[in-house]
Design a protein around this motif. Structure first.
Motif, PDB file in Angstrom:
ATOM      1  N   THR A   1       0.741  -1.161   0.094  1.00  0.00           N
ATOM      2  CA  THR A   1       0.076   0.079  -0.036  1.00  0.00           C
ATOM      3  C   THR A   1       0.900   1.108   0.137  1.00  0.00           C
ATOM      4  O   THR A   1       1.685   1.466   0.852  1.00  0.00           O
ATOM      5  N   GLU A   2       0.736   2.074  -0.752  1.00  0.00           N
ATOM      6  CA  GLU A   2       1.336   3.354  -1.045  1.00  0.00           C
ATOM      7  C   GLU A   2       0.406   4.380  -0.409  1.00  0.00           C
ATOM      8  O   GLU A   2      -0.936   4.530  -0.883  1.00  0.00           O
ATOM      9  N   HIS A   3       1.156   5.368   0.776  1.00  0.00           N
ATOM     10  CA  HIS A   3       0.004   6.381   0.971  1.00  0.00           C
ATOM     11  C   HIS A   3       0.509   7.577   0.552  1.00  0.00           C
ATOM     12  O   HIS A   3       1.731   7.790   0.492  1.00  0.00           O
ATOM     13  N   TRP A   4      -0.298   8.649   0.532  1.00  0.00           N
ATOM     14  CA  TRP A   4      -0.054   9.929   0.041  1.00  0.00           C
ATOM     15  C   TRP A   4       0.153  10.844   1.258  1.00  0.00           C
ATOM     16  O   TRP A   4      -0.318  10.688   2.422  1.00  0.00           O
ATOM     17  N   CYS A   5       0.579  11.995   0.889  1.00  0.00           N
ATOM     18  CA  CYS A   5       1.145  12.817   1.949  1.00  0.00           C
ATOM     19  C   CYS A   5       1.171  14.296   1.371  1.00  0.00           C
ATOM     20  O   CYS A   5       1.271  14.610   0.026  1.00  0.00           O
ATOM     21  N   ALA A   6       1.368  15.150   2.209  1.00  0.00           N
ATOM     22  CA  ALA A   6       1.510  16.660   1.689  1.00  0.00           C
ATOM     23  C   ALA A   6       2.994  17.026   2.126  1.00  0.00           C
ATOM     24  O   ALA A   6       3.141  16.974   3.265  1.00  0.00           O
ATOM     25  N   MET A   7       3.931  17.602   1.293  1.00  0.00           N
ATOM     26  CA  MET A   7       5.096  18.050   1.554  1.00  0.00           C
ATOM     27  C   MET A   7       4.915  19.329   1.890  1.00  0.00           C
ATOM     28  O   MET A   7       4.570  20.180   1.248  1.00  0.00           O
ATOM     29  N   VAL A   8       5.244  19.727   3.177  1.00  0.00           N
ATOM     30  CA  VAL A   8       4.840  20.863   3.851  1.00  0.00           C
ATOM     31  C   VAL A   8       6.366  21.642   4.137  1.00  0.00           C
ATOM     32  O   VAL A   8       7.210  20.909   4.925  1.00  0.00           O
ATOM     33  N   PRO A   9       6.692  22.781   3.869  1.00  0.00           N
ATOM     34  CA  PRO A   9       7.858  23.404   4.006  1.00  0.00           C
ATOM     35  C   PRO A   9       8.278  23.540   5.452  1.00  0.00           C
ATOM     36  O   PRO A   9       7.373  24.053   6.292  1.00  0.00           O
ATOM     37  N   ASP A  10       9.498  23.918   5.782  1.00  0.00           N
ATOM     38  CA  ASP A  10       9.793  24.280   7.132  1.00  0.00           C
ATOM     39  C   ASP A  10       9.097  25.580   7.758  1.00  0.00           C
ATOM     40  O   ASP A  10       9.202  26.379   6.847  1.00  0.00           O
ATOM     41  N   GLY A  11       8.560  25.705   8.851  1.00  0.00           N
ATOM     42  CA  GLY A  11       8.163  26.945   9.421  1.00  0.00           C
ATOM     43  C   GLY A  11       6.504  27.209   9.091  1.00  0.00           C
ATOM     44  O   GLY A  11       5.967  28.016   9.560  1.00  0.00           O
ATOM     45  N   HIS A  12       6.095  26.210   8.237  1.00  0.00           N
ATOM     46  CA  HIS A  12       4.654  26.431   7.978  1.00  0.00           C
ATOM     47  C   HIS A  12       3.829  26.051   9.038  1.00  0.00           C
ATOM     48  O   HIS A  12       4.432  24.918   9.791  1.00  0.00           O
ATOM     49  N   ALA A  13       2.707  26.628   9.219  1.00  0.00           N
ATOM     50  CA  ALA A  13       1.663  26.117  10.505  1.00  0.00           C
ATOM     51  C   ALA A  13       1.302  24.668  10.229  1.00  0.00           C
ATOM     52  O   ALA A  13       1.201  24.306  11.475  1.00  0.00           O
ATOM     53  N   LEU A  14       1.246  24.326   9.144  1.00  0.00           N
ATOM     54  CA  LEU A  14       0.637  22.835   9.081  1.00  0.00           C
ATOM     55  C   LEU A  14       1.722  21.648   9.310  1.00  0.00           C
ATOM     56  O   LEU A  14       1.307  20.750   9.358  1.00  0.00           O
ATOM     57  N   GLN A  15       2.818  22.299   9.423  1.00  0.00           N
ATOM     58  CA  GLN A  15       4.005  21.053   9.403  1.00  0.00           C
ATOM     59  C   GLN A  15       3.878  20.231  10.673  1.00  0.00           C
ATOM     60  O   GLN A  15       4.357  19.019  10.791  1.00  0.00           O
ATOM     61  N   THR A  16       3.322  20.722  11.831  1.00  0.00           N
ATOM     62  CA  THR A  16       3.367  20.206  13.045  1.00  0.00           C
ATOM     63  C   THR A  16       2.230  19.189  13.226  1.00  0.00           C
ATOM     64  O   THR A  16       1.993  18.411  14.029  1.00  0.00           O
ATOM     65  N   HIS A  17       1.123  19.307  12.043  1.00  0.00           N
ATOM     66  CA  HIS A  17       0.093  18.323  12.077  1.00  0.00           C
ATOM     67  C   HIS A  17       0.516  17.001  12.075  1.00  0.00           C
ATOM     68  O   HIS A  17       1.194  16.473  11.270  1.00  0.00           O
ATOM     69  N   ASP A  18      -0.293  16.092  12.681  1.00  0.00           N
ATOM     70  CA  ASP A  18      -0.049  14.714  12.407  1.00  0.00           C
ATOM     71  C   ASP A  18      -0.523  14.132  11.070  1.00  0.00           C
ATOM     72  O   ASP A  18      -0.186  13.210  10.623  1.00  0.00           O
ATOM     73  N   SER A  19      -1.803  14.733  10.790  1.00  0.00           N
ATOM     74  CA  SER A  19      -2.285  14.513   9.242  1.00  0.00           C
ATOM     75  C   SER A  19      -3.109  15.620   8.823  1.00  0.00           C
ATOM     76  O   SER A  19      -3.149  16.807   9.765  1.00  0.00           O
ATOM     77  N   LEU A  20      -3.209  15.869   7.759  1.00  0.00           N
ATOM     78  CA  LEU A  20      -4.089  17.014   7.189  1.00  0.00           C
ATOM     79  C   LEU A  20      -5.059  16.358   6.280  1.00  0.00           C
ATOM     80  O   LEU A  20      -5.292  15.621   5.459  1.00  0.00           O
ATOM     81  N   SER A  21      -6.310  17.448   6.461  1.00  0.00           N
ATOM     82  CA  SER A  21      -7.370  16.885   5.793  1.00  0.00           C
ATOM     83  C   SER A  21      -7.922  17.800   4.701  1.00  0.00           C
ATOM     84  O   SER A  21      -7.246  18.690   4.365  1.00  0.00           O
ATOM     85  N   PRO A  22      -8.877  17.418   3.734  1.00  0.00           N
ATOM     86  CA  PRO A  22      -9.054  18.380   2.592  1.00  0.00           C
ATOM     87  C   PRO A  22      -9.451  19.983   3.354  1.00  0.00           C
ATOM     88  O   PRO A  22      -9.216  20.750   2.441  1.00  0.00           O
ATOM     89  N   ALA A  23     -10.119  20.166   4.442  1.00  0.00           N
ATOM     90  CA  ALA A  23     -10.562  21.406   4.876  1.00  0.00           C
ATOM     91  C   ALA A  23      -9.154  22.148   5.374  1.00  0.00           C
ATOM     92  O   ALA A  23      -8.966  23.491   5.175  1.00  0.00           O
ATOM     93  N   ASP A  24      -8.255  21.394   5.759  1.00  0.00           N
ATOM     94  CA  ASP A  24      -6.742  22.043   6.059  1.00  0.00           C
ATOM     95  C   ASP A  24      -6.127  22.503   4.965  1.00  0.00           C
ATOM     96  O   ASP A  24      -5.291  23.509   5.069  1.00  0.00           O
ATOM     97  N   LEU A  25      -6.284  21.914   3.847  1.00  0.00           N
ATOM     98  CA  LEU A  25      -5.491  22.276   2.547  1.00  0.00           C
ATOM     99  C   LEU A  25      -6.405  22.991   1.678  1.00  0.00           C
ATOM    100  O   LEU A  25      -5.551  23.636   0.745  1.00  0.00           O
ATOM    101  N   ALA A  26      -7.445  23.206   1.859  1.00  0.00           N
ATOM    102  CA  ALA A  26      -8.124  24.053   0.932  1.00  0.00           C
ATOM    103  C   ALA A  26      -8.087  25.327   0.612  1.00  0.00           C
ATOM    104  O   ALA A  26      -8.400  25.783  -0.534  1.00  0.00           O
ATOM    105  N   ASN A  27      -7.478  26.280   1.580  1.00  0.00           N
ATOM    106  CA  ASN A  27      -6.865  27.526   1.280  1.00  0.00           C
ATOM    107  C   ASN A  27      -5.527  27.476   0.998  1.00  0.00           C
ATOM    108  O   ASN A  27      -4.952  28.902   1.022  1.00  0.00           O
ATOM    109  N   GLU A  28      -4.679  26.396   0.818  1.00  0.00           N
ATOM    110  CA  GLU A  28      -3.190  26.608   0.533  1.00  0.00           C
ATOM    111  C   GLU A  28      -3.020  26.604  -0.759  1.00  0.00           C
ATOM    112  O   GLU A  28      -3.584  26.179  -1.676  1.00  0.00           O
TER     113      GLU A  28
END
Length: 283
Positions: free
Chosen positions: A159-186
């Motif tokens: 099984t291959e899992h998808w992720c979002a590569m988030v740059p250092d210093g970005h507020a979302l980088q410390t999240h354990d996971s990201l939802s569509p709502a988290d990414l919708a405005n990025e």
């Protein structure tokens, strides 16, 4: 004659090409003229110091490179066919976790046939499928979605899992996971292949029509560099590689893909490739 043509196309000068081929310039010129007459087209624009390819010449160059590569491959395989199993097996692979599956089977096969060599080319699924069709690759390791109707194939069951590569210093980088709502405005970077991009957009559901898409990319290392620069968060398969300046954060709900190891249904495989295909099917 195709080798003569390719030499001139590469050098851009008949004199230099003749020296490289170790034939006389008049002989080479006659060969080129004969080729143009046989094809009924002009292949070169001839200048006082250099020659350039016409549109027909560029088309022939692309086809000739494939033909010469296949000829060289066939000659090598025929020379090997009368001996203990040997030769080269070429596999095209995307950057996926399932590479471990293929590597294990390559190692097991070489234990039985040490004369076989594996050449692995990391590239995109479109290139892999094109070169499988041309016979330049023997096997392709492909992440879904893949049209397997043209191939013999083996599912890797990895099984291959998808992720979002988030740059250092970005507020979302410390999240354990990201939802569509988290990414919708990025600002986002999506996969280049349209079938794969549709899978990602389906995951976003109702947010999909309103996404801010900054670009696309087809290789994780390049996508990671783009994300690290602040261009956007790159959505890709999480294959466990760490890149500078970014962190891969898994998606939630989980977005998963499977992968297949594919080879052509028809066509004459080399003895080594045919033996490896049989080996894969018996494991």
């Amino acid at each position: 004659m195709l080798r003569y043509f390719l030499a001139v196309a590469e050098e851009g000068n008949i004199t230099w090409a003749a020296q490289l081929l170790r034939i006389s310039q008049p002989t080479l010129s006659r060969q080129l003229k004969q080729l143009e007459e046989e094809l009924g087209v002009t292949l070169f624009e001839r200048g006082s110091h250099a020659i350039t390819l016409t549109e027909a010449g560029r088309l022939l160059r692309d086809r000739a490179q494939t033909i010469v590569s296949l000829t060289d491959k066939a000659e090598y395989e025929l020379k090997q066919s009368g001996y203990e199993l040997g030769g080269d097996i070429t596999a095209g692979c995307g950057e996926v976790r399932a590479m471990a599956f293929l590597a294990d089977r390559m190692a097991a096969f070489r234990t039985l046939h040490p004369g076989v060599r594996f050449n692995v080319i990391s590239t995109t699924a479109d290139v892999i499928q094109d070169q499988l069709e041309q016979g330049l690759m023997d096997f392709g390791l492909l992440a879904d979605p893949v049209d397997t109707s043209r191939y013999e194939f083996l599912r890797t069951n990895i099984t291959e899992h998808w992720c979002a590569m988030v740059p250092d210093g970005h507020a979302l980088q410390t999240h354990d996971s990201l939802s569509p709502a988290d990414l919708a405005n990025e600002s986002l970077l999506l996969p280049s292949r349209e079938p794969v991009r549709r899978v990602v957009l389906n995951w976003f559901g109702p947010y999909a029509p309103h996404l801010n898409i900054a670009g696309t990319c087809n290789l994780p290392a390049n996508g990671a560099a783009m994300a690290a620069s602040g261009l956007g968060l790159y959505l890709c398969l999480d294959h466990g590689t760490t890149y500078p300046g970014v962190r891969g954060v898994r998606l939630s709900p989980s977005l998963e893909s499977s992968s297949v190891l594919a080879w052509k249904k028809q066509g004459t495989a080399s003895p080594a490739a045919a033996a490896f295909a049989r080996f894969l099917q018996t494991m």
